[in-house]
Design a protein around this motif. Structure first.
Motif, mmCIF file in Angstrom:
data_model
loop_
_atom_site.group_PDB
_atom_site.id
_atom_site.type_symbol
_atom_site.label_atom_id
_atom_site.label_comp_id
_atom_site.label_asym_id
_atom_site.label_seq_id
_atom_site.Cartn_x
_atom_site.Cartn_y
_atom_site.Cartn_z
ATOM 1 N N SER A 1 0.810 -1.213 0.000
ATOM 2 C CA SER A 1 0.000 0.000 0.000
ATOM 3 C C SER A 1 0.846 1.267 0.000
ATOM 4 O O SER A 1 0.328 2.368 -0.174
ATOM 5 N N ILE A 2 2.161 1.125 0.214
ATOM 6 C CA ILE A 2 3.031 2.298 0.242
ATOM 7 C C ILE A 2 3.267 2.794 -1.180
ATOM 8 O O ILE A 2 3.703 2.055 -2.052
ATOM 9 N N TYR A 3 2.952 4.052 -1.399
ATOM 10 C CA TYR A 3 3.124 4.623 -2.735
ATOM 11 C C TYR A 3 3.476 6.091 -2.587
ATOM 12 O O TYR A 3 2.677 6.888 -2.096
ATOM 13 N N VAL A 4 4.698 6.437 -2.990
ATOM 14 C CA VAL A 4 5.135 7.825 -2.933
ATOM 15 C C VAL A 4 4.559 8.575 -4.127
ATOM 16 O O VAL A 4 4.741 8.162 -5.273
ATOM 17 N N SER A 5 3.845 9.651 -3.860
ATOM 18 C CA SER A 5 3.232 10.431 -4.922
ATOM 19 C C SER A 5 4.088 11.619 -5.342
ATOM 20 O O SER A 5 3.999 12.088 -6.465
ATOM 21 N N ARG A 6 4.899 12.111 -4.420
ATOM 22 C CA ARG A 6 5.699 13.298 -4.712
ATOM 23 C C ARG A 6 6.975 13.243 -3.883
ATOM 24 O O ARG A 6 6.961 12.826 -2.728
ATOM 25 N N SER A 7 8.067 13.658 -4.469
ATOM 26 C CA SER A 7 9.334 13.658 -3.730
ATOM 27 C C SER A 7 10.225 14.796 -4.226
ATOM 28 O O SER A 7 10.108 15.239 -5.368
ATOM 29 N N ARG A 8 11.102 15.260 -3.343
ATOM 30 C CA ARG A 8 12.079 16.303 -3.674
ATOM 31 C C ARG A 8 13.429 15.892 -3.100
ATOM 32 O O ARG A 8 13.501 15.237 -2.051
ATOM 33 N N TYR A 9 14.497 16.302 -3.784
ATOM 34 C CA TYR A 9 15.840 15.937 -3.360
ATOM 35 C C TYR A 9 16.754 17.156 -3.390
ATOM 36 O O TYR A 9 16.616 18.028 -4.253
ATOM 37 N N PHE A 10 17.705 17.189 -2.457
ATOM 38 C CA PHE A 10 18.677 18.276 -2.371
ATOM 39 C C PHE A 10 20.050 17.676 -2.076
ATOM 40 O O PHE A 10 20.165 16.642 -1.417
ATOM 41 N N ARG A 11 21.087 18.381 -2.555
ATOM 42 C CA ARG A 11 22.458 17.907 -2.343
ATOM 43 C C ARG A 11 23.289 19.001 -1.667
ATOM 44 O O ARG A 11 24.100 19.660 -2.318
ATOM 45 N N PRO A 12 23.121 19.181 -0.365
ATOM 46 C CA PRO A 12 23.909 20.209 0.320
ATOM 47 C C PRO A 12 25.343 19.757 0.582
ATOM 48 O O PRO A 12 25.617 18.577 0.850
ATOM 49 N N ASN B 1 16.427 27.897 8.937
ATOM 50 C CA ASN B 1 15.499 27.112 8.129
ATOM 51 C C ASN B 1 16.219 26.524 6.908
ATOM 52 O O ASN B 1 16.835 27.247 6.123
ATOM 53 N N PHE B 2 16.138 25.215 6.736
ATOM 54 C CA PHE B 2 16.811 24.541 5.634
ATOM 55 C C PHE B 2 16.389 25.107 4.287
ATOM 56 O O PHE B 2 17.220 25.327 3.395
ATOM 57 N N PHE B 3 15.089 25.376 4.126
ATOM 58 C CA PHE B 3 14.602 25.818 2.829
ATOM 59 C C PHE B 3 14.968 27.270 2.540
ATOM 60 O O PHE B 3 15.039 27.671 1.380
ATOM 61 N N GLU B 4 15.222 28.034 3.583
ATOM 62 C CA GLU B 4 15.752 29.375 3.358
ATOM 63 C C GLU B 4 17.175 29.291 2.817
ATOM 64 O O GLU B 4 17.567 30.059 1.928
ATOM 65 N N VAL B 5 17.952 28.352 3.351
ATOM 66 C CA VAL B 5 19.310 28.146 2.849
ATOM 67 C C VAL B 5 19.263 27.690 1.394
ATOM 68 O O VAL B 5 20.025 28.178 0.546
ATOM 69 N N VAL B 6 18.349 26.762 1.092
ATOM 70 C CA VAL B 6 18.207 26.277 -0.285
ATOM 71 C C VAL B 6 17.893 27.434 -1.231
ATOM 72 O O VAL B 6 18.457 27.540 -2.324
ATOM 73 N N GLY B 7 16.992 28.322 -0.793
ATOM 74 C CA GLY B 7 16.595 29.437 -1.640
ATOM 75 C C GLY B 7 17.687 30.459 -1.861
ATOM 76 O O GLY B 7 17.656 31.213 -2.849
ATOM 77 N N GLN B 8 18.677 30.512 -0.972
ATOM 78 C CA GLN B 8 19.738 31.507 -1.071
ATOM 79 C C GLN B 8 20.988 30.995 -1.780
ATOM 80 O O GLN B 8 21.906 31.769 -2.054
ATOM 81 N N ARG B 9 21.049 29.680 -2.060
ATOM 82 C CA ARG B 9 22.247 29.104 -2.644
ATOM 83 C C ARG B 9 21.925 28.502 -4.009
ATOM 84 O O ARG B 9 21.090 27.610 -4.119
ATOM 85 N N ALA B 10 22.600 28.958 -5.029
ATOM 86 C CA ALA B 10 22.398 28.414 -6.370
ATOM 87 C C ALA B 10 23.181 27.112 -6.511
ATOM 88 O O ALA B 10 24.391 27.073 -6.222
ATOM 89 N N VAL C 1 24.443 20.400 -6.587
ATOM 90 C CA VAL C 1 25.046 20.587 -5.269
ATOM 91 C C VAL C 1 25.077 22.065 -4.918
ATOM 92 O O VAL C 1 25.461 22.896 -5.747
ATOM 93 N N PHE C 2 24.668 22.414 -3.695
ATOM 94 C CA PHE C 2 24.807 23.792 -3.236
ATOM 95 C C PHE C 2 25.645 23.795 -1.960
ATOM 96 O O PHE C 2 25.630 22.847 -1.185
ATOM 97 N N SER C 3 26.413 24.863 -1.778
ATOM 98 C CA SER C 3 27.339 24.969 -0.651
ATOM 99 C C SER C 3 26.849 25.999 0.356
ATOM 100 O O SER C 3 26.256 27.018 -0.015
ATOM 101 N N ALA C 4 27.100 25.738 1.636
ATOM 102 C CA ALA C 4 26.689 26.665 2.699
ATOM 103 C C ALA C 4 27.529 26.369 3.937
ATOM 104 O O ALA C 4 28.284 25.397 3.988
ATOM 105 N N GLY C 5 27.400 27.241 4.940
ATOM 106 C CA GLY C 5 28.117 27.053 6.200
ATOM 107 C C GLY C 5 29.345 27.927 6.295
ATOM 108 O O GLY C 5 29.434 28.993 5.657
#
Length: 334
Positions: free
Chosen positions: A34-45, A109-118, A124-128
């Motif tokens: 019954s497990i069925y993923v309908s939507r997924s997102r991936y990030f490479r920090p 916030n992780f997604f704020e970091v994602v939004g600020q890094r191209a 792959v995006f770099s931060a820290g």
């Protein structure tokens, strides 16, 4: 346990004579099916210490450490958990958590970091800061029927799959390799590939957890597998959810009195039998709406409803939209 909206089925005696009792393995297989993923997102920090990010959402989150080390903090963990290269963690119910270089570092916030890094060409995006390097693959996935999914409810706040001497488990290495290739592709099938890879990641993590911890379960679906009488009842519900089950019929099949069965089922599974059956029927109905062309009336009947209006009302109460809108929009139930 039946209601005015539930179809009249065979008498308990005839159900008992024609219905086999699924084993624990069959029950587990049915739930995983019954497990069925309908939507997924991936990030490479790619983080350099010091760094700290928090995540919170109505989705299942996961993190793979591909290089270096880090920590994860969250409610339900007695202390921060150290992760090394090759480790894989899943947060099944999207509980707020922090992934960081050193305990005590103030998170953002992780997604704020994602939004600020191209990201670069490989995503792959770099931060820290300027310290030691940690590379991750982070992601989120949403399931159909997740609000009522017995498996998600039975899992712990966090699942950890340990690597071996800095290397991920073979199945995880293979999935990550496929994922990295998919991230480079821009084809129309990209979302589908991502979702199926998320299926693999989640199901394998659950299998690993069950292999290591199923005997420790005290409540929920996993605990039911270790109670032969309740497992028999749950298996019958999964295998024959369209039947007009009553508490008396299930108690009889479990060789318990009605009162003893009701109390034991509630204590073990966490919900009364009629509520478990209602959720199960709606989960199966949602799957059929998503993946089959059966009429809504036929699906309503298979869910135990003689009235299409009653079925639609119950479906909307659980999933937020009616069955017609659910099928048309491809909505993810949260």
């Amino acid at each position: 346990m039946t209601s005015k909206t539930t179809r009249s089925k065979a008498a308990p005696g005839s159900v008992a004579s024609t219905t086999a009792d699924p084993s624990g393995k069959e029950l587990f297989a049915d739930l995983l099916h019954s497990i069925y993923v309908s939507r997924s997102r991936y990030f490479r920090p790619s983080f350099r210490a010091p760094w700290s990010c928090w995540l919170d959402g109505s989705f299942t989150a996961f993190h793979v450490v591909t290089r270096g080390t880090c920590w994860i903090e969250m409610r339900g963990l007695p202390k921060p958990l150290r992760l090394s290269a090759g480790d894989f963690v899943v947060v099944p119910r999207g509980t707020q958590h922090v992934v960081l270089s050193t305990p005590g570092t103030e998170p953002v916030n992780f997604f704020e970091v994602v939004g600020q890094r191209a990201p670069n060409g490989d995503g792959v995006f770099s931060a820290g800061g300027h310290g030691r390097l940690t590379k991750l693959i982070c992601g989120g996935m949403q399931f159909e029927n997740s609000a009522a999914d017995a498996l998600l409810a039975a899992l712990p706040p966090l699942i950890q799959v340990k690597g071996r001497q800095g290397n991920a488990q073979p199945w995880l290495r293979a999935a990550v390799a496929h994922l990295l290739e998919a991230l480079k592709s821009e084809g129309p099938d990209r979302p589908t590939v991502f979702a199926r890879l998320a299926d693999i990641l989640f199901i394998q993590a659950v299998r690993t957890y069950l292999d290591q911890n199923a005997d420790l379960a005290r409540t929920g679906w996993l605990a039911a597998l270790h109670d032969k009488r309740i497992s028999r009842a749950v298996g019958l519900l999964h295998a024959n959810s369209e039947q007009g089950w009553t508490v008396a019929a299930l108690a009889d099949r479990s060789a318990l009195s009605r009162s003893a069965f009701s109390e034991r089922f509630l204590r073990t599974v966490g919900v009364p039998p009629h509520r478990y059956l209602a959720r199960l029927r709606m989960n199966k109905a949602a799957q059929r709406l998503r993946h089959h062309s059966d009429s809504i009336a036929a699906i309503a009947a298979s869910a135990g409803y003689a009235s299409l209006a009653s079925f639609s009302k119950a479906f909307k109460r659980q999933h937020g939209v009616g069955p017609k809108a659910f099928r048309k929009s491809g909505r993810i139930a949260n």
